[in-house]
Motif scaffolding. Structure first.
Motif, PDB file in Angstrom:
ATOM      1  N   ILE A  24       0.870  -1.174   0.000  1.00  0.00           N
ATOM      2  CA  ILE A  24       0.000   0.000   0.000  1.00  0.00           C
ATOM      3  C   ILE A  24       0.906   1.223   0.000  1.00  0.00           C
ATOM      4  CG2 ILE A  24      -1.762   1.298   1.268  1.00  0.00           C
ATOM      5  CD1 ILE A  24      -2.589  -1.365   2.590  1.00  0.00           C
ATOM      6  N   SER A  25       0.696   2.118  -0.941  1.00  0.00           N
ATOM      7  CA  SER A  25       1.499   3.334  -1.032  1.00  0.00           C
ATOM      8  C   SER A  25       0.624   4.542  -0.744  1.00  0.00           C
ATOM      9  CB  SER A  25       2.095   3.479  -2.431  1.00  0.00           C
ATOM     10  OG  SER A  25       2.966   2.421  -2.710  1.00  0.00           O
ATOM     11  N   GLY A  26       1.201   5.521  -0.074  1.00  0.00           N
ATOM     12  CA  GLY A  26       0.488   6.760   0.214  1.00  0.00           C
ATOM     13  C   GLY A  26       0.210   6.903   1.700  1.00  0.00           C
ATOM     14  N   GLU A  27      -0.436   7.991   2.010  1.00  0.00           N
ATOM     15  CA  GLU A  27      -0.772   8.261   3.404  1.00  0.00           C
ATOM     16  C   GLU A  27      -1.832   7.259   3.859  1.00  0.00           C
ATOM     17  OE1 GLU A  27      -2.557  11.907   6.051  1.00  0.00           O
ATOM     18  OE2 GLU A  27      -1.435  12.376   4.237  1.00  0.00           O
ATOM     19  N   LEU A  28      -1.627   6.663   5.022  1.00  0.00           N
ATOM     20  CA  LEU A  28      -2.530   5.642   5.531  1.00  0.00           C
ATOM     21  C   LEU A  28      -3.276   6.163   6.754  1.00  0.00           C
ATOM     22  CD1 LEU A  28      -3.359   2.615   5.188  1.00  0.00           C
ATOM     23  CD2 LEU A  28      -1.655   2.113   6.930  1.00  0.00           C
ATOM     24  N   ASN A  29      -4.583   6.139   6.682  1.00  0.00           N
ATOM     25  CA  ASN A  29      -5.426   6.514   7.807  1.00  0.00           C
ATOM     26  C   ASN A  29      -5.738   5.231   8.570  1.00  0.00           C
ATOM     27  OD1 ASN A  29      -7.640   7.055   9.497  1.00  0.00           O
ATOM     28  ND2 ASN A  29      -8.349   8.702   8.167  1.00  0.00           N
ATOM     29  N   ARG A  30      -4.990   4.969   9.622  1.00  0.00           N
ATOM     30  CA  ARG A  30      -5.140   3.714  10.370  1.00  0.00           C
ATOM     31  C   ARG A  30      -6.524   3.562  10.966  1.00  0.00           C
ATOM     32  NH1 ARG A  30       0.059   3.557  14.085  1.00  0.00           N
ATOM     33  NH2 ARG A  30      -1.430   2.502  15.410  1.00  0.00           N
ATOM     34  N   THR A  31      -7.088   4.634  11.482  1.00  0.00           N
ATOM     35  CA  THR A  31      -8.422   4.565  12.068  1.00  0.00           C
ATOM     36  C   THR A  31      -9.442   4.136  11.023  1.00  0.00           C
ATOM     37  OG1 THR A  31      -7.846   6.289  13.648  1.00  0.00           O
ATOM     38  CG2 THR A  31     -10.200   5.863  13.304  1.00  0.00           C
ATOM     39  N   LYS A  32      -9.351   4.728   9.866  1.00  0.00           N
ATOM     40  CA  LYS A  32     -10.281   4.394   8.784  1.00  0.00           C
ATOM     41  C   LYS A  32     -10.068   2.959   8.296  1.00  0.00           C
ATOM     42  CE  LYS A  32     -12.250   6.807   4.902  1.00  0.00           C
ATOM     43  NZ  LYS A  32     -12.134   7.945   4.011  1.00  0.00           N
ATOM     44  N   LEU A  33      -8.810   2.538   8.231  1.00  0.00           N
ATOM     45  CA  LEU A  33      -8.505   1.169   7.815  1.00  0.00           C
ATOM     46  C   LEU A  33      -9.078   0.165   8.817  1.00  0.00           C
ATOM     47  CD1 LEU A  33      -7.038  -0.629   5.743  1.00  0.00           C
ATOM     48  CD2 LEU A  33      -5.041  -0.511   7.256  1.00  0.00           C
ATOM     49  N   PHE A  34      -8.888   0.416  10.106  1.00  0.00           N
ATOM     50  CA  PHE A  34      -9.428  -0.471  11.136  1.00  0.00           C
ATOM     51  C   PHE A  34     -10.949  -0.516  11.049  1.00  0.00           C
ATOM     52  CE2 PHE A  34      -5.258  -0.651  12.603  1.00  0.00           C
ATOM     53  CZ  PHE A  34      -5.128  -1.430  13.740  1.00  0.00           C
ATOM     54  N   GLU A  35     -11.563   0.628  10.853  1.00  0.00           N
ATOM     55  CA  GLU A  35     -13.028   0.688  10.739  1.00  0.00           C
ATOM     56  C   GLU A  35     -13.506  -0.077   9.507  1.00  0.00           C
ATOM     57  OE1 GLU A  35     -16.673   1.462  12.264  1.00  0.00           O
ATOM     58  OE2 GLU A  35     -14.785   1.989  13.232  1.00  0.00           O
ATOM     59  N   SER A  36     -12.770   0.026   8.422  1.00  0.00           N
ATOM     60  CA  SER A  36     -13.128  -0.696   7.194  1.00  0.00           C
ATOM     61  C   SER A  36     -13.060  -2.203   7.410  1.00  0.00           C
ATOM     62  CB  SER A  36     -12.198  -0.283   6.048  1.00  0.00           C
ATOM     63  OG  SER A  36     -12.317   1.092   5.786  1.00  0.00           O
ATOM     64  N   PHE A  37     -12.001  -2.672   8.062  1.00  0.00           N
ATOM     65  CA  PHE A  37     -11.895  -4.097   8.376  1.00  0.00           C
ATOM     66  C   PHE A  37     -13.026  -4.536   9.309  1.00  0.00           C
ATOM     67  CE2 PHE A  37      -7.400  -4.174   6.957  1.00  0.00           C
ATOM     68  CZ  PHE A  37      -7.456  -5.334   6.203  1.00  0.00           C
ATOM     69  N   LYS A  38     -13.315  -3.698  10.290  1.00  0.00           N
ATOM     70  CA  LYS A  38     -14.394  -4.035  11.229  1.00  0.00           C
ATOM     71  C   LYS A  38     -15.719  -4.183  10.490  1.00  0.00           C
ATOM     72  CE  LYS A  38     -16.570  -1.386  14.418  1.00  0.00           C
ATOM     73  NZ  LYS A  38     -16.664  -0.424  15.501  1.00  0.00           N
ATOM     74  N   ASN A  39     -16.000  -3.299   9.539  1.00  0.00           N
ATOM     75  CA  ASN A  39     -17.234  -3.395   8.760  1.00  0.00           C
ATOM     76  C   ASN A  39     -17.302  -4.708   7.990  1.00  0.00           C
ATOM     77  OD1 ASN A  39     -18.057  -0.868   9.605  1.00  0.00           O
ATOM     78  ND2 ASN A  39     -17.386   0.175   7.756  1.00  0.00           N
ATOM     79  N   ILE A  40     -16.192  -5.093   7.368  1.00  0.00           N
ATOM     80  CA  ILE A  40     -16.165  -6.340   6.596  1.00  0.00           C
ATOM     81  C   ILE A  40     -16.387  -7.542   7.513  1.00  0.00           C
ATOM     82  CG2 ILE A  40     -14.646  -7.894   5.298  1.00  0.00           C
ATOM     83  CD1 ILE A  40     -13.484  -5.347   3.979  1.00  0.00           C
ATOM     84  N   ILE A  41     -15.708  -7.568   8.636  1.00  0.00           N
ATOM     85  CA  ILE A  41     -15.840  -8.697   9.566  1.00  0.00           C
ATOM     86  C   ILE A  41     -17.264  -8.792  10.090  1.00  0.00           C
ATOM     87  CG2 ILE A  41     -15.122  -9.577  11.822  1.00  0.00           C
ATOM     88  CD1 ILE A  41     -12.310  -8.373  11.123  1.00  0.00           C
ATOM     89  N   ASN A  42     -17.834  -7.677  10.478  1.00  0.00           N
ATOM     90  CA  ASN A  42     -19.190  -7.698  11.028  1.00  0.00           C
ATOM     91  C   ASN A  42     -20.257  -7.976   9.979  1.00  0.00           C
ATOM     92  OD1 ASN A  42     -18.556  -7.344  13.727  1.00  0.00           O
ATOM     93  ND2 ASN A  42     -18.498  -5.129  13.543  1.00  0.00           N
ATOM     94  N   GLU A  43     -19.940  -7.680   8.729  1.00  0.00           N
ATOM     95  CA  GLU A  43     -20.904  -7.883   7.649  1.00  0.00           C
ATOM     96  C   GLU A  43     -20.990  -9.348   7.200  1.00  0.00           C
ATOM     97  OE1 GLU A  43     -20.642  -6.514   3.144  1.00  0.00           O
ATOM     98  OE2 GLU A  43     -20.824  -4.844   4.537  1.00  0.00           O
ATOM     99  N   HIS A  44     -19.919 -10.099   7.368  1.00  0.00           N
ATOM    100  CA  HIS A  44     -19.863 -11.471   6.875  1.00  0.00           C
ATOM    101  C   HIS A  44     -19.966 -12.469   8.022  1.00  0.00           C
ATOM    102  CE1 HIS A  44     -18.257  -9.190   3.504  1.00  0.00           C
ATOM    103  NE2 HIS A  44     -18.693 -10.180   2.755  1.00  0.00           N
ATOM    104  N   PHE A  45     -20.972 -13.281   7.955  1.00  0.00           N
ATOM    105  CA  PHE A  45     -21.273 -14.260   9.001  1.00  0.00           C
ATOM    106  C   PHE A  45     -20.064 -15.113   9.383  1.00  0.00           C
ATOM    107  CE2 PHE A  45     -22.707 -18.459  10.328  1.00  0.00           C
ATOM    108  CZ  PHE A  45     -23.604 -18.150  11.338  1.00  0.00           C
ATOM    109  N   VAL A  46     -19.365 -15.684   8.403  1.00  0.00           N
ATOM    110  CA  VAL A  46     -18.282 -16.606   8.738  1.00  0.00           C
ATOM    111  C   VAL A  46     -17.081 -15.909   9.372  1.00  0.00           C
ATOM    112  CG1 VAL A  46     -18.913 -18.421   7.116  1.00  0.00           C
ATOM    113  CG2 VAL A  46     -17.345 -16.635   6.387  1.00  0.00           C
ATOM    114  N   PHE A  47     -16.887 -14.627   9.119  1.00  0.00           N
ATOM    115  CA  PHE A  47     -15.776 -13.917   9.747  1.00  0.00           C
ATOM    116  C   PHE A  47     -15.962 -13.770  11.253  1.00  0.00           C
ATOM    117  CE2 PHE A  47     -14.341 -12.109   5.629  1.00  0.00           C
ATOM    118  CZ  PHE A  47     -13.008 -12.433   5.755  1.00  0.00           C
ATOM    119  N   ARG A  48     -17.183 -13.785  11.696  1.00  0.00           N
ATOM    120  CA  ARG A  48     -17.402 -13.653  13.133  1.00  0.00           C
ATOM    121  C   ARG A  48     -18.065 -14.909  13.684  1.00  0.00           C
ATOM    122  NH1 ARG A  48     -21.657 -10.592  10.979  1.00  0.00           N
ATOM    123  NH2 ARG A  48     -23.584 -10.991  12.067  1.00  0.00           N
ATOM    124  N   SER A  49     -17.677 -16.040  13.126  1.00  0.00           N
ATOM    125  CA  SER A  49     -18.218 -17.325  13.557  1.00  0.00           C
ATOM    126  C   SER A  49     -17.087 -18.273  13.912  1.00  0.00           C
ATOM    127  CB  SER A  49     -19.056 -17.952  12.436  1.00  0.00           C
ATOM    128  OG  SER A  49     -20.136 -17.123  12.099  1.00  0.00           O
TER     129      SER A  49
END
Length: 168
Positions: A34-59
Motif C-alpha cells: 500500500i502506497s500513500g498516506e494511511l489513515n489507520r483509524t479508517k482502515l481499522f473501521e473498514s476491516f471491522k465493517n467487513i468482519i461484522n458484515e460477513h457471518f463466517v468472519f465472526r463465527s
C-alpha cells in the motif's frame, strides 16, 4: 445464537484440521503493498465493517451430534479487532513474517483470519492478510480487497445484480 451447517467442501477442511490442528498448509495469504498516506483509524473501521458484515468472519465451528455448524458470535468489538488487525510501525524480519503466515488457526475458538499492516518506509506499507481456506479462496480474497477499498475510500458498495454477475 444463529448457526449454519458447513458445506461438504468446508467439512473436508474441518476434518483435515481435526486430524492435525497444527497444519498451516491451508492458510491463504494475500501479501500486498500500500502506497500513500494511511489513515489507520479508517482502515481499522473498514476491516471491522467487513468482519461484522460477513457471518463466517465472526463465527466459529461447533461439532454437534446433528452436524458441524458455523456458530455466530456477537459483532466484533474494538478489543477483539486489535488482536485480528495488527499494525507494525517498522519492517519485520523474514522470521516474523513466516510466523504470521504459518501460524495455524483454531477453527473451533478463533476467527480464521489475521490482518497485519507493516510500515516498510515513508508512506509505504505491506499488508499481509492470512485466512484459513475454509473461510475464503482466491476469488473471494480479491472480493474482500475490493470491498475494503470501497469502505476505506468511502465508495458506497452495491452488490451487483444477478444479471450483472452473469456478464462477468
Amino acid at each position: 445464537m444463529k448457526k449454519i451447517q458447513l458445506t461438504p467442501y468446508q467439512s473436508i477442511f474441518y476434518y483435515e484440521w481435526l486430524a492435525n490442528p497444527s497444519r498451516s498448509d491451508y492458510n491463504i495469504v494475500s501479501d500486498n503493498i500500500i502506497s500513500g498516506e494511511l489513515n489507520r483509524t479508517k482502515l481499522f473501521e473498514s476491516f471491522k465493517n467487513i468482519i461484522n458484515e460477513h457471518f463466517v468472519f465472526r463465527s466459529f465451528i461447533v461439532n454437534h451430534e446433528d452436524g458441524i455448524f458455523w456458530q455466530k458470535r456477537e459483532s466484533i468489538t474494538e478489543d477483539k479487532l486489535k488482536s485480528l488487525l495488527v499494525y507494525h510501525d517498522q519492517p519485520l524480519s523474514n522470521e516474523d513474517i513466516s510466523k504470521i503466515v504459518l501460524d495455524p488457526f483454531d477453527l473451533e475458538k478463533g476467527i480464521p483470519a489475521r490482518f497485519h499492516i507493516i510500515k516498510v518506509g515513508d508512506q509505504q506499507y505491506r499488508s499481509i492478510l492470512v485466512f484459513h481456506h475454509i473461510l475464503v479462496d482466491g476469488v473471494s480474497t480479491q472480493e474482500l480487497w475490493d470491498k475494503l477499498s470501497q469502505y476505506y475510500n468511502d465508495i458506497p458498495y452495491e452488490l451487483p445484480s444477478y444479471e450483472e454477475q452473469a456478464q462477468l
